[in-house]
Motif scaffolding. Structure first.
Motif, PDB file in Angstrom:
ATOM      1  N   LEU A   6       0.860  -1.181   0.000  1.00  0.00           N
ATOM      2  CA  LEU A   6       0.000   0.000   0.000  1.00  0.00           C
ATOM      3  C   LEU A   6       0.896   1.230   0.000  1.00  0.00           C
ATOM      4  O   LEU A   6       1.926   1.251   0.669  1.00  0.00           O
ATOM      5  CB  LEU A   6      -0.890   0.058   1.249  1.00  0.00           C
ATOM      6  CG  LEU A   6      -2.050  -0.896   1.374  1.00  0.00           C
ATOM      7  CD1 LEU A   6      -2.735  -0.729   2.733  1.00  0.00           C
ATOM      8  CD2 LEU A   6      -3.059  -0.681   0.270  1.00  0.00           C
ATOM      9  N   LEU A  70      -4.479  -5.622   4.615  1.00  0.00           N
ATOM     10  CA  LEU A  70      -4.334  -4.364   3.876  1.00  0.00           C
ATOM     11  C   LEU A  70      -5.567  -3.485   4.057  1.00  0.00           C
ATOM     12  O   LEU A  70      -5.452  -2.267   4.213  1.00  0.00           O
ATOM     13  CB  LEU A  70      -4.070  -4.630   2.394  1.00  0.00           C
ATOM     14  CG  LEU A  70      -2.748  -5.319   2.055  1.00  0.00           C
ATOM     15  CD1 LEU A  70      -2.639  -5.541   0.546  1.00  0.00           C
ATOM     16  CD2 LEU A  70      -1.555  -4.551   2.574  1.00  0.00           C
ATOM     17  N   ARG A  90      -2.826   0.295  -4.115  1.00  0.00           N
ATOM     18  CA  ARG A  90      -2.689  -1.070  -3.612  1.00  0.00           C
ATOM     19  C   ARG A  90      -2.187  -1.967  -4.738  1.00  0.00           C
ATOM     20  O   ARG A  90      -2.665  -1.886  -5.865  1.00  0.00           O
ATOM     21  CB  ARG A  90      -4.042  -1.584  -3.129  1.00  0.00           C
ATOM     22  CG  ARG A  90      -4.014  -3.015  -2.631  1.00  0.00           C
ATOM     23  CD  ARG A  90      -5.394  -3.509  -2.292  1.00  0.00           C
ATOM     24  NE  ARG A  90      -5.947  -2.750  -1.190  1.00  0.00           N
ATOM     25  CZ  ARG A  90      -6.554  -3.292  -0.139  1.00  0.00           C
ATOM     26  NH1 ARG A  90      -6.728  -4.591  -0.066  1.00  0.00           N
ATOM     27  NH2 ARG A  90      -7.017  -2.531   0.815  1.00  0.00           N
TER      28      ARG A  90
END
Length: 97
Positions: A6, A70, A90
């Protein structure tokens, strides 16, 4: 094996110096590392006192678990009142990438 990353682009609130910026960014990076077991660091915009670019990475054998962690990291950063989350990028890489 899967690798997830990320990248956060942040606008910092009432920050007037690089020292104040560090006092905002360091706790966010530490919380990401402590609570979610990811590698995290400030990766860009170090010379700008109101902007920060954070990056994190994680390795997992399961894409479901990777996506869940995430997602939690993204929600945690977005919920911080002292920053505005401008964008998130991402990426998930697998063995065949």
């Amino acid at each position: 094996m899967y690798v997830g990353t990320l990248s956060f682009d942040l606008l910092l609130g009432d920050v007037h110096s690089l020292k104040e910026k560090r006092s905002v960014v360091r706790p966010i990076v530490a919380e990401l590392q402590r609570k979610h077991g990811v590698s995290a660091a400030e990766v860009g915009d170090q010379d700008l006192h109101r902007r920060a670019r954070l990056g994190l990475a994680m390795v997992s054998g399961d894409t479901g678990h990777l996506s869940d962690v995430l997602d939690r990291c993204e929600r945690m950063v977005a919920a911080r009142p002292e920053v505005d989350l401008l964008s998130v990028r991402r990426r998930i890489h697998g063995d065949d990438d």
